[in-house]
Scaffold this motif. Structure first.
Motif, PDB file in Angstrom:
ATOM      1  N   ASP A  44      -2.592  -6.166  -4.267  1.00  0.00           N
ATOM      2  CA  ASP A  44      -2.523  -7.349  -5.194  1.00  0.00           C
ATOM      3  C   ASP A  44      -2.611  -8.438  -4.463  1.00  0.00           C
ATOM      4  OD1 ASP A  44      -1.689  -5.487  -6.897  1.00  0.00           O
ATOM      5  OD2 ASP A  44       0.495  -5.597  -6.740  1.00  0.00           O
ATOM      6  N   HIS A  49      -5.806 -14.080  -2.495  1.00  0.00           N
ATOM      7  CA  HIS A  49      -5.643 -15.072  -1.582  1.00  0.00           C
ATOM      8  C   HIS A  49      -6.340 -14.682  -0.204  1.00  0.00           C
ATOM      9  CE1 HIS A  49      -2.844 -16.710  -4.087  1.00  0.00           C
ATOM     10  NE2 HIS A  49      -2.128 -15.514  -4.221  1.00  0.00           N
ATOM     11  N   ALA A  72      -0.700  -1.808  -2.643  1.00  0.00           N
ATOM     12  CA  ALA A  72       0.399  -2.508  -2.997  1.00  0.00           C
ATOM     13  C   ALA A  72       1.603  -1.492  -3.291  1.00  0.00           C
ATOM     14  CB  ALA A  72       0.294  -3.686  -4.201  1.00  0.00           C
ATOM     15  N   LYS A  77       4.771   1.336   3.270  1.00  0.00           N
ATOM     16  CA  LYS A  77       5.667   0.965   4.315  1.00  0.00           C
ATOM     17  C   LYS A  77       6.068   2.520   5.199  1.00  0.00           C
ATOM     18  CE  LYS A  77       9.366  -1.379   4.803  1.00  0.00           C
ATOM     19  NZ  LYS A  77      10.652  -1.949   4.505  1.00  0.00           N
ATOM     20  N   GLY A 106       7.208  -8.598   1.492  1.00  0.00           N
ATOM     21  CA  GLY A 106       7.816  -7.928   2.697  1.00  0.00           C
ATOM     22  C   GLY A 106       7.207  -6.696   2.986  1.00  0.00           C
ATOM     23  N   VAL A 107       6.724  -5.972   2.198  1.00  0.00           N
ATOM     24  CA  VAL A 107       5.940  -4.829   2.576  1.00  0.00           C
ATOM     25  C   VAL A 107       4.774  -5.009   3.511  1.00  0.00           C
ATOM     26  CG1 VAL A 107       4.360  -2.884   1.744  1.00  0.00           C
ATOM     27  CG2 VAL A 107       6.613  -3.170   0.592  1.00  0.00           C
ATOM     28  N   SER A 131       5.513 -13.706  -1.093  1.00  0.00           N
ATOM     29  CA  SER A 131       6.444 -13.477  -2.203  1.00  0.00           C
ATOM     30  C   SER A 131       7.693 -14.229  -1.680  1.00  0.00           C
ATOM     31  CB  SER A 131       6.853 -11.948  -2.459  1.00  0.00           C
ATOM     32  OG  SER A 131       7.607 -11.587  -1.005  1.00  0.00           O
ATOM     33  N   ASN A 153      13.320   2.253   6.343  1.00  0.00           N
ATOM     34  CA  ASN A 153      13.541   1.444   7.436  1.00  0.00           C
ATOM     35  C   ASN A 153      14.097   1.981   8.534  1.00  0.00           C
ATOM     36  OD1 ASN A 153      12.569  -0.974   5.948  1.00  0.00           O
ATOM     37  ND2 ASN A 153      14.533  -1.508   5.565  1.00  0.00           N
ATOM     38  N   THR A 173       1.144 -17.498  -8.273  1.00  0.00           N
ATOM     39  CA  THR A 173       0.414 -16.009  -8.888  1.00  0.00           C
ATOM     40  C   THR A 173       1.276 -14.865  -8.696  1.00  0.00           C
ATOM     41  OG1 THR A 173      -0.454 -15.537  -6.747  1.00  0.00           O
ATOM     42  CG2 THR A 173      -1.857 -16.596  -8.001  1.00  0.00           C
ATOM     43  N   PRO A 175       4.346 -12.458  -9.951  1.00  0.00           N
ATOM     44  CA  PRO A 175       5.004 -12.063 -11.197  1.00  0.00           C
ATOM     45  C   PRO A 175       6.477 -12.698 -11.382  1.00  0.00           C
ATOM     46  CG  PRO A 175       3.831 -10.247 -10.290  1.00  0.00           C
ATOM     47  CD  PRO A 175       3.792 -11.344  -9.205  1.00  0.00           C
ATOM     48  N   LYS A 226      19.003 -18.662   7.348  1.00  0.00           N
ATOM     49  CA  LYS A 226      18.523 -17.265   7.850  1.00  0.00           C
ATOM     50  C   LYS A 226      18.253 -17.485   9.431  1.00  0.00           C
ATOM     51  CE  LYS A 226      16.786 -12.970   7.861  1.00  0.00           C
ATOM     52  NZ  LYS A 226      15.643 -11.796   7.363  1.00  0.00           N
TER      53      LYS A 226
END
Ligand SMILES: NC(=O)c1ccc[n+]([C@@H]2O[C@H](COP(=O)([O-])OP(=O)(O)OC[C@H]3O[C@@H](n4cnc5c(N)ncnc54)[C@H](O)[C@@H]3O)[C@@H](O)[C@H]2O)c1
Ligand SMILES: [Zn+2]
Length: 361
Positions: A44, A49, A72, A77, A106-107, A131, A153, A173, A175, A226
Motif C-alpha cells: 500500500d 511514497h 500490506a 509480520k 507498524g507492520v 501511519s 509478537n 494518504t 485511510p 513515550k
C-alpha cells in the motif's frame, strides 16, 4: 515548517525527526553517512511514497540497492515474510555496513526492525513511520517483532534505530479508519500523561479530519511521552507496562475476533472497560470522559458480537506470558485519575468476565 527533533534518551540516544514534507535523507544526514541501503515497505505504502524516498536518498549520495515490498497487512509480520525479506537483502548484496529504511506502518516497522536487528547480526535501521499509529507509538521505543501461528509478537528483539523520521505529509494518504486507530493510542497516552497533553486531546476531532497542526501537536506530545517512559524502563521491567492501558482486554477482544477487529477499535473498548474497573477501585469516575474522547476520535466504545468466553480464554493465555502474574488474577493498568496510572492491579476472573460481558453483549 522547520524539522523538530525529539530525542529518545536511551544509550545511545536516537532522534525522532518530525516535519511536514521534509527531505528524509537530509533529515538523517546528521546521524548517518550515506552508503548502501535497502528500502523495506509494503504494497500500500510503496506505490505512494517509495519513489520519492528513493530520489531523496540517491540525491544525498545513498546507493539504493533495491526496494523490497511485502504485502500490506498483519500477515506480513510472519516468519515466511521475514525469510523472504532477509533472503531479498542477501540477494541485493546488502552488507554489514548497510542500512535498512523501513517505510510503512507498524507492520513494516516491526518486521523491518527485526530484519535489521538480525540480518548479518545487525545492520543500521532508520524507521520511516507512515501511519499515525506508527508515528505515535510503534516506531519509538525499540520493540520489534513477528507473529507466530501460536500468538502475536512471540518472536522479536529490542533494537535502537539510528533515527526515526515522521513526515506528517505521509498521513494525507492514510485511510480515515487508520487515523482513528492511531488516535486510540494518542488518547491512551494523553490520559496516562495528564497535564498539557491531556488538555490538548481537545484537538482530537481536528486531527481526525486531517488538520496538520492538530496532528503535529498530538504526535509531538505522544513521542515525548513515550520517549520519557521508554527512557525510564526500556525493556519493560516495570513502568513501561502503563503503555498497555486498555490493551489487556483489547488484545483479548482482537484475538477472540480472529483479528478482524482493528487494534484501535479493540483498545478503545478495552479502555472503556478499564475505566469501569478503575471507577470500582478508586471511586474516580472517568467513564464519561473516556467515552467522549474515544467517540471524538471515531472509535467504538463496545465490541458487540465478540465471544466473551473466547476473549477470557485469550486473556488467560496472554497472562501466561508474564512471569510476575499471580496464578489466579489478571493484571491490569488502571487510572487512579487522569495522569495517575497504576500498573499490576489484580483483577479476578469474575470481575474480568463482567467487564468483558458489558462490552460484547
Ligand atoms: N513495536 C511496538 O512497540 C508496537 C506498538 C504498537 C503496535 N505495534 C504493531 O504495529 C502494527 C500495527 O501498525 P499499523 O496500525 O500502522 O498497521 P499497518 O502497518 O498494517 O498499517 C495499516 C494500513 O495502512 C497502510 N498505510 C500505512 N501508512 C499509510 C499511508 N501513509 N498512506 C496509505 N496507507 C498507509 C498500510 O499499508 C496498512 O494497509 C501491529 O502489528 C502492532 O503489533 C507495535
Ligand atoms: Zn496498541
Amino acid at each position: 515548517m522547520p524539522v523538530e527533533t525529539i530525542e529518545v534518551p536511551v544509550s545511545p540516544p536516537y532522534p525522532v525527526l518530525l516535519g511536514d514534507g521534509l527531505d528524509p535523507a537530509e533529515a538523517v544526514s546528521g546521524n548517518l553517512r550515506p552508503g548502501a541501503c535497502v528500502v523495506l515497505t509494503d504494497s500500500d505504502v510503496g506505490p505512494l511514497h517509495a519513489d520519492a524516498l528513493r530520489l531523496s536518498l540517491e540525491a544525498a549520495g545513498w546507493r539504493v540497492l533495491g526496494v523490497a515490498e511485502v504485502p500490506a497487512g498483519e500477515a506480513s509480520k510472519g516468519i515466511g515474510t521475514y525469510a523472504d525479506a532477509v533472503g531479498r537483502l542477501a540477494r541485493l548484496g546488502l552488507t554489514r555496513d548497510g542500512t535498512v529504511f523501513a517505510l510503512g506502518g507498524g507492520v513494516v516497522g516491526d518486521l523491518g526492525g527485526f530484519v535489521a536487528a538480525t540480518f548479518m547480526r545487525g545492520v543500521d535501521l532508520v524507521m520511516l513511520p507512515t501511519s499515525l499509529l506508527s508515528m505515535v507509538d510503534s516506531a519509538v521505543g525499540g520493540k520489534t517483532g513477528l507473529d507466530l501461528p501460536e500468538g502475536k509478537n512471540l518472536v522479536g528483539a529490542f533494537v535502537r534505530p539510528r533515527a526515526v523520521v515522521a513526515d506528517t505529509g505521509w498521513l494525507r494518504t492514510l485511510p480515515e479508519t487508520e487515523v482513528s486507530n492511531g488516535l486510540a493510542e494518542v488518547v491512551k497516552m494523553g490520559l496516562l500523561s495528564g497535564g498539557e497533553f491531556f488538555e490538548d486531546l481537545a484537538l482530537v476531532p481536528e486531527a481526525r479530519s486531517g488538520d496538520p497542526e492538530a496532528l503535529r501537536a498530538l504526535i509531538r506530545h505522544s513521542v515525548r511521552f513515550k520517549a520519557a517512559v521508554v527512557a525510564e524502563d526500556e525493556r519493560e521491567g516495570g513502568r513501561r507496562a502503563i503503555l498497555n492501558y486498555g490493551h489487556t482486554i483489547g488484545h483479548a477482544l482482537e484475538a477472540a475476533a480472529d483479528f478482524a477487529l482493528p487494534h484501535g477499535a479493540a483498545i478503545s473498548a478495552g479502555m472503556v472497560a478499564a475505566a469501569g474497573l478503575s471507577r470500582q477501585r478508586f471511586s474516580t469516575d472517568l467513564t464519561a470522559l473516556h467515552e467522549e474522547l474515544l467517540r471524538s476520535a471515531g472509535l467504538p466504545l463496545r465490541s458487540p458480537g465478540v465471544d466473551a468466553d473466547a476473549a477470557l480464554e485469550a486473556m488467560s493465555r496472554d497472562k501466561k506470558r508474564s512471569v510476575a502474574d499471580a496464578p489466579t488474577d489478571h493484571r491490569f493498568v488502571l487510572l487512579r485519575d487522569v495522569g495517575h496510572p497504576v500498573y499490576g492491579v489484580p483483577v479476578d476472573e469474575a470481575e474480568a468476565r463482567r467487564a468483558i460481558g458489558a462490552l460484547v453483549g
